[in-house]
Design an enzyme around this catalytic site. Sequence first.
Site, PDB file in Angstrom:
ATOM      1  NE  ARG A   1      -2.420   0.498   3.615  1.00  0.00           N
ATOM      2  CZ  ARG A   1      -2.358   0.377   4.509  1.00  0.00           C
ATOM      3  NH1 ARG A   1      -1.243   1.823   4.267  1.00  0.00           N
ATOM      4  NH2 ARG A   1      -2.153  -0.401   5.508  1.00  0.00           N
TER       5      ARG A   1
ATOM      6  CE1 TYR B   1     -16.199  11.988 -15.265  1.00  0.00           C
ATOM      7  CE2 TYR B   1     -14.677  12.329 -13.311  1.00  0.00           C
ATOM      8  CZ  TYR B   1     -15.620  11.686 -14.324  1.00  0.00           C
ATOM      9  OH  TYR B   1     -16.133  10.423 -14.627  1.00  0.00           O
TER      10      TYR B   1
ATOM     11  CG  ASP C   1      -7.792  16.958 -15.427  1.00  0.00           C
ATOM     12  OD1 ASP C   1      -6.850  15.757 -15.816  1.00  0.00           O
ATOM     13  OD2 ASP C   1      -9.093  15.793 -14.778  1.00  0.00           O
TER      14      ASP C   1
ATOM     15  CE  LYS D   1     -11.103   8.460 -18.720  1.00  0.00           C
ATOM     16  NZ  LYS D   1     -11.825   9.186 -17.303  1.00  0.00           N
TER      17      LYS D   1
HETATM   18  C1  LIG Z   1     -10.937  14.863 -17.142  1.00  0.00           C
HETATM   19  C2  LIG Z   1     -10.854  14.070 -16.455  1.00  0.00           C
HETATM   20  N1  LIG Z   1     -10.490  13.872 -15.137  1.00  0.00           N
HETATM   21  C3  LIG Z   1     -10.421  13.283 -13.894  1.00  0.00           C
HETATM   22  C4  LIG Z   1     -11.690  11.814 -14.272  1.00  0.00           C
HETATM   23  C5  LIG Z   1     -11.678  10.803 -12.922  1.00  0.00           C
HETATM   24  O1  LIG Z   1     -10.453   9.990 -13.537  1.00  0.00           O
HETATM   25  P1  LIG Z   1     -11.104   7.737 -12.994  1.00  0.00           P
HETATM   26  O2  LIG Z   1     -12.963   7.912 -14.311  1.00  0.00           O
HETATM   27  O3  LIG Z   1     -10.062   7.099 -13.821  1.00  0.00           O
HETATM   28  O4  LIG Z   1     -11.552   8.219 -11.770  1.00  0.00           O
HETATM   29  C6  LIG Z   1     -12.097  11.588 -15.812  1.00  0.00           C
HETATM   30  C7  LIG Z   1     -12.917  10.261 -15.770  1.00  0.00           C
HETATM   31  O5  LIG Z   1     -13.838  10.527 -16.880  1.00  0.00           O
HETATM   32  C8  LIG Z   1     -11.616  12.613 -16.544  1.00  0.00           C
HETATM   33  O6  LIG Z   1     -12.473  12.927 -18.012  1.00  0.00           O
END
Ligand SMILES: Cc1ncc(COP(=O)(O)O)c(C=O)c1O
Length: 395
Positions: free
Chosen positions: A46, A99, A171, A196
């Site tokens: 962990r 998001y 992000d 992604k």
């Molecule tokens: C821009 C963005 N940030 C964060 C996330 C969250 O990531 P996760 O789905 O891997 O938890 C997403 C998910 O679609 C996203 O599109």
Amino acid sequence: MEFATKTIHAAQPSEPETGSLIAPIFQTSTYEQDAPGEHRGFDYSRTNNPTRARLEAVLAELEGVSYAAVFGSGLAAENGILQAYLRPGDEIVIPQDVYGGTYRILNRVFQSFGVAIRQIDIGDAVALRNALSPKTRLVWIESPTNPRLLVYDIPAIARAAHDGGALLVVDNTFATPLFQQPFQLGADLVIHSVTKYLGGHSDLIQGAVLARDPGVFEPVKFLQNATGAVPSPFDCWLTLRGLKTLELRMQRHEENARQIAAALEAHPLVRRVYYPGLQSHPGHEIAKRQMTGFGGMVSFELDGTVEEVVSFVSSRRFFALGESLGGVKALVCHPARMTHASIPAAERAALGLSDTLVRLSPGCEHPRDLVADLVEGLDAVAAARQTIAVPAVTV
Ligand SMILES: Cc1ncc(COP(=O)(O)O)c(C=O)c1O
């Protein structure tokens, strides 16, 4: 070392004991110690694991910093920052386009702990300065954003955040470190949904937090171990494998997005196309300044009814209807009913997120097939209208 070389060579020597070209998966929960408390850098998986550590080192190289922590999902990574930095009474500033899961964790989890969320048009310098207060700990942006591919001036936002005593979190999921280096633009923390483009094959869920400054990173690393949202060694190994083709994949994703955006812009059933590479995109000049590519995502407003949008997204040949993005296989999504359904309808409308928006994640297929699939779908919507408008004459 150039970017593509880094994805293959950085922090990835052959395994010293056997010469194995590709590092093994350290599928272990614990490690034998030489004496109580004396170990070789790993005591419990962990806290740390050699496969994860290797991935963290590669991601740090790609973002041009020294510190990375890989989490069990992008949202776990987000939570790692939010929980490390926000306390009751604190404030966070976010843009209108963000998001849906980020909106949800802030409004449904952190707000109930007494954190105030200021959601503003963050591209408006005056609105940003007005939103900042001595209680603002974090300014949080995506650029390009999900789902409308808006582009924000990261250096200007970084300056405003720092003047206000806040940290800037970027992000970087949509751009990837290939097309955008947020730390060079002033970010303090970068997060990724590794799920992604970095993973790239729609076969894992993972997230990452990166930082340049050890003092900024340490609370996140502490929180990760304290709360435990870590990925499996196997998933880390899959990401290491996916990363090796990141540049190649992104080049194809971008070429596909460019051709799709041009074809959509020329179609009469499309009201508006959102792609930072288009001259018509309001953030095109900013994107040219701060990015080295425009990315692989395209969104557009279908000039029609919600029913027509549903029919279009549900019947594509190559674009599977699904959540997520950034994989080699193309995906289409209807944000209002899928990724952004957690934002109430009235708020979606107020934020300018329309119910006829379609989000495309072109994969690594051939651009001709993808463009043809979309044009066929739009033509089918137009043809169905004709059928309804001119009822068959019966005798
Ligand atoms: C821009 C963005 N940030 C964060 C996330 C969250 O990531 P996760 O789905 O891997 O938890 C997403 C998910 O679609 C996203 O599109």
